[in-house]
Enzyme design. Structure first.
Site, PDB file in Angstrom:
ATOM      1  N   ASP A 183     -10.260   3.302  -3.713  1.00 14.66           N
ATOM      2  CA  ASP A 183     -10.824   2.149  -3.372  1.00 14.66           C
ATOM      3  C   ASP A 183     -12.179   2.252  -4.030  1.00 14.66           C
ATOM      4  O   ASP A 183     -12.846   2.952  -4.059  1.00 14.66           O
ATOM      5  CB  ASP A 183     -10.992   2.168  -1.947  1.00 14.66           C
ATOM      6  CG  ASP A 183      -9.515   1.765  -1.244  1.00 14.66           C
ATOM      7  OD1 ASP A 183      -8.748   1.883  -1.799  1.00 14.66           O
ATOM      8  OD2 ASP A 183      -9.866   1.668  -0.076  1.00 14.66           O
TER       9      ASP A 183
ATOM     10  N   ASP B 220       0.845  -1.390  -0.071  1.00 15.26           N
ATOM     11  CA  ASP B 220       0.155  -0.107   0.010  1.00 15.26           C
ATOM     12  C   ASP B 220       0.917   1.195  -0.080  1.00 15.26           C
ATOM     13  O   ASP B 220       2.271   1.331  -0.020  1.00 15.26           O
ATOM     14  CB  ASP B 220      -0.903   0.040   1.094  1.00 15.26           C
ATOM     15  CG  ASP B 220      -2.338   0.537   1.118  1.00 15.26           C
ATOM     16  OD1 ASP B 220      -2.372   1.264   0.116  1.00 15.26           O
ATOM     17  OD2 ASP B 220      -3.358   0.250   1.715  1.00 15.26           O
TER      18      ASP B 220
HETATM   19  C1  GLA Z   1      -5.843   1.162   1.385  1.00 19.73           C
HETATM   20  C2  GLA Z   1      -6.009   0.294   0.085  1.00 19.73           C
HETATM   21  C3  GLA Z   1      -7.294  -0.862   0.668  1.00 19.73           C
HETATM   22  C4  GLA Z   1      -6.957  -1.387   1.839  1.00 19.73           C
HETATM   23  C5  GLA Z   1      -6.788  -0.303   2.975  1.00 19.73           C
HETATM   24  C6  GLA Z   1      -6.298  -1.077   4.395  1.00 19.73           C
HETATM   25  O1  GLA Z   1      -7.025   2.086   1.330  1.00 19.73           O
HETATM   26  O2  GLA Z   1      -6.366   1.191  -1.119  1.00 19.73           O
HETATM   27  O3  GLA Z   1      -7.475  -1.621  -0.393  1.00 19.73           O
HETATM   28  O4  GLA Z   1      -5.674  -2.234   1.704  1.00 19.73           O
HETATM   29  O5  GLA Z   1      -5.422   0.678   2.548  1.00 19.73           O
HETATM   30  O6  GLA Z   1      -5.878  -0.081   5.277  1.00 19.73           O
END
Ligand code: GLA
Length: 386
Positions: free
Chosen positions: A202, A147
């Site tokens: 997301d 990430d």
């Molecule tokens: C980010 C990623 C998500 C998830 C969260 C976890 O937002 O884009 O897919 O992995 O972190 O904290």
């Protein structure tokens, strides 16, 4: 002589020496990840049950293989800098859990972050890339989602190669999933470093709704236009994990979401609770004819071919000169369509048209097809050699 030196400096500067392992994701990875449904609420028993359910539901048989824990499994580092799993939630440790997943014939994935901390403020990988990569190998990790929170002033293009280079030194092949939400156009550089890269923020479990930090299925789809040329074996655009079976997506919306992700040659990473799936959700996730489009060995991502506002045509080239076609109704109203495959798609030969949700041949490509396409639904077909 001078130009040779300049070339070497350029290569060093652009970190192209990461040398990722190849043939690790020859087709888009398929599996399950904890984040979309469970967020931080992860533990060892639930993960084991998910592995059991992946086998029992028929998903493993349909091609899903990775069981991936997202954020919140990690809690600290020990005195040697080794990452420590939360002992309350993972009392037997990560290696025992990976062994269990492997004993089911599946593969095991973990999550970390290129920055100092993960997005949920657990220890990140920055400065610990070597020891983390070695630990992942020791535990039997097969997939690493990486990430992009708490990265400070670092540039993704420079920081992701650090972990990629450590992974490349291992004997174990590990899928490297770059998750920096499309910032800095990872499709332009991600292929040298990882096996997939997120293209957007997301996803949210709704088909067509507003949002800035989390996007609906249609908003994510719109952001994939033009990215098809960057995808191929071991280098996939990742429009984020599936929301099939989550939120209040209807059966038509689940099918449309899944079909479009197959057209996009997207990684198919389920994000629902596999232990409690209604029959219609299992049918969507295990549709082998749809999955065959996603996993087609030619490895070409599909693209938007026609845009008539609420009606879109998406197509994907397949091996043996076949095609997948997805007609999408984005509107709130049903739509009468009369579609001549040959004329609309400028086909040079005759195909059998096979409906991939009805599992039936529905005619020939030279014929026109009349159909009432419900709101937020697709007609998903394969143009098959007769
Ligand atoms: C980010 C990623 C998500 C998830 C969260 C976890 O937002 O884009 O897919 O992995 O972190 O904290």
């Amino acid at each position: 002589m001078k130009w040779k030196l300049m070339l070497i400096l350029f290569l060093l500067g652009s970190n192209l020496l990461a040398q990722k392992k190849t043939n690790v994701a020859p087709t888009p990875p398929m599996g399950w990840n904890s984040w979309n449904y469970f967020a931080c609420d992860v533990n060892e028993d639930m993960i084991k049950e998910m592995a059991d359910a992946m086998v029992e539901s028929g998903m493993a048989d349909a091609g899903y293989e990775y069981i991936n824990i997202d954020d919140c499994w990690q809690i600290d580092r020990d005195e040697n800098g080794k990452i420590v799993a939360d002992p309350d939630r993972f009392p037997n440790g990560i290696k025992a859990l990976a062994d269990y997943v492997h004993s089911k014939g599946l593969k095991f994935g973990l999550y970390s972050d290129a920055g100092r901390l993960t997005c949920e403020e657990r220890p990140g990988g920055l400065g610990y890339e070597k020891i983390d990569a070695e630990t992942y190998q020791e535990w039997g990790v097969d997939y690493l989602k990486y990430d992009w929170c708490h990265h400070g002033l670092h540039k993704a293009k420079k920081l992701y190669p650090v972990m990629a280079a450590e992974l490349a030194k291992l004997d174990r092949p590990i899928v490297f999933s770059i998750c920096n939400w499309g910032w800095g156009k990872p499709w332009k550089w991600g292929g040298e470093i990882g096996h997939l890269w997120r293209t957007t923020p997301d996803i949210k479990a709704c088909f067509d709704c507003g949002g800035f930090f989390r996007l609906s299925v249609l908003k994510i789809l719109d952001k994939q236009v033009g990215l098809e040329k960057y995808a191929g074996p071991d280098a996939w655009n990742d429009p984020d994990m599936l929301e099939v079976g989550n939120g209040d997506l209807t059966d038509d919306e689940n099918k449309a979401h899944f079909s479009l992700w197959c057209i996009l040659a997207a990684p198919l990473i389920a994000g629902n609770d596999l232990r409690n799936m209604p029959k219609d959700v299992i049918e969507v996730l295990t549709n082998k004819e749809a999955i065959a489009i996603d996993q087609d060995p030619l490895g070409k991502q599909g693209y938007k071919y026609k845009d008539k506002k609420d009606f879109e045509v998406w197509i994907k080239p397949l091996e043996n000169d076949e095609w997948a076609v997805c007609l999408l109704n984005r509107s709130e109203e049903k739509m009468d369509i009369n579609f001549n495959w040959q004329k609309e798609l400028n086909l040079k030969k005759e195909y059998t048209v096979r409906d991939l949700w009805k599992h039936q041949d529905i005619g020939k490509s030279s014929e026109s097809y009349q159909y009432e396409l419900p709101s937020h639904a697709v007609l998903f077909v394969r143009l098959q050699n007769p």
